[in-house]
Write a protein that holds these residues in place. Structure first.
Motif, short mmCIF file in Angstrom:
data_model
loop_
_atom_site.label_atom_id
_atom_site.label_comp_id
_atom_site.label_asym_id
_atom_site.label_seq_id
_atom_site.Cartn_x
_atom_site.Cartn_y
_atom_site.Cartn_z
N UNK A 1 0.96 -1.39 0.23
CA UNK A 1 0.01 -0.38 0.02
C UNK A 1 0.90 1.43 0.12
N UNK A 2 0.29 2.32 -0.02
CA UNK A 2 0.80 3.69 -0.02
C UNK A 2 -0.43 4.15 0.94
N UNK A 3 0.27 4.74 1.85
CA UNK A 3 -0.77 5.57 3.20
C UNK A 3 0.15 6.98 2.79
N UNK A 4 -1.64 7.81 2.70
CA UNK A 4 -1.59 9.22 3.27
C UNK A 4 -2.28 9.69 3.96
N UNK A 5 -1.61 10.63 5.01
CA UNK A 5 -1.87 11.09 5.97
C UNK A 5 -0.99 11.81 7.17
N UNK A 6 -1.04 11.55 8.32
CA UNK A 6 -0.35 12.23 9.04
C UNK A 6 0.07 11.77 10.13
N UNK A 7 1.47 12.28 11.19
CA UNK A 7 1.41 11.41 12.15
C UNK A 7 1.17 12.00 13.62
N UNK A 8 0.92 11.10 14.67
CA UNK A 8 0.33 11.58 15.86
C UNK A 8 0.10 10.53 16.92
N UNK A 9 0.66 11.02 17.51
CA UNK A 9 0.13 11.02 19.15
C UNK A 9 -0.77 10.61 19.37
#
Length: 206
Positions: free
Chosen positions: A50-58
């Motif tokens: 897969x190619x995932x698009x998004x953001x890092x979060x805690x």
């Protein structure tokens, strides 16, 4: 707390902790061999590329993880990817890491052509029943068709269940039919509005 800049992760899903039609959580191994925790709006299957698009979060309970906003499902590429697909795909039976590695070592870049045109050659080379390789061929073809539709429809924010519903209704020509008339999605999927379809742009849709 999450980053505002959207980033991309690519790799194979090596572990799924939870998978549902609208949400999955698991672990991705990227091209550099690093494990990345992810969660978000996708239906995750172990072994998928897969190619995932998004953001890092805690996350307050699970720590740093990648929040998935969009997903593009790929067919595996490269020797390592092919080995993992052949050995680990849940619908492929009768192959394991040793046989998968041998198949890739023998056929290399010609693997897909041989699989599609002469599956008996693979069966003979690794001393495995031809029925096993024919099943692998069927899974490969289904995955390729499904992945193309899933990739395109992900731009509309559809869930895995909605995508599979469309494929069941429209058959193997789903991608061609929907590209010719994207608004057919509105007729088949309740709750998807004109504005969403009209504003969505995806390669091959024009």
């Amino acid at each position: 707390m999450s980053q505002t800049r959207k980033i991309i992760l690519r790799g194979n899903i090596e572990k799924v902790f939870y998978a549902g039609p609208k949400f999955s959580a698991g672990r991705l191994r990227d091209a550099d061999g690093r494990s990345r925790s992810f969660a978000g709006n996708l239906f995750a299957v172990e072994g998928q590329y897969v190619t995932l698009a998004g953001r890092w979060e805690t996350h307050p309970d699970y720590g740093r993880q990648f929040k998935v906003e969009h997903v593009k499902i790929e067919m595996p590429s490269g020797a390592k990817g092919l080995v993992q697909f052949i050995a680990n795909h849940p619908e492929v039976k009768g192959t394991g890491p040793a046989r998968a590695t041998k198949i890739v070592e023998i056929f290399g870049d010609d693997f897909e052509n041989v699989l599609l045109e002469s599956p008996e050659r693979i069966a003979q080379a690794v001393k495995i029943p031809v029925s096993v390789i024919k099943n692998l061929r069927n899974v490969w073809i289904r995955s390729r068709k499904f992945n193309a539709v899933m990739t395109w429809l992900s731009a509309f924010g559809l869930t895995h269940h909605q995508v599979t519903t469309l494929i069941e209704k429209l058959g193997n020509n789903a991608l061609t039919l929907l590209r010719d008339d994207p608004y057919q999605i509105m007729r088949e999927i309740k709750g998807l509005g004109f504005k969403k379809v009209d504003q969505t742009r995806w390669p091959g849709c024009q």
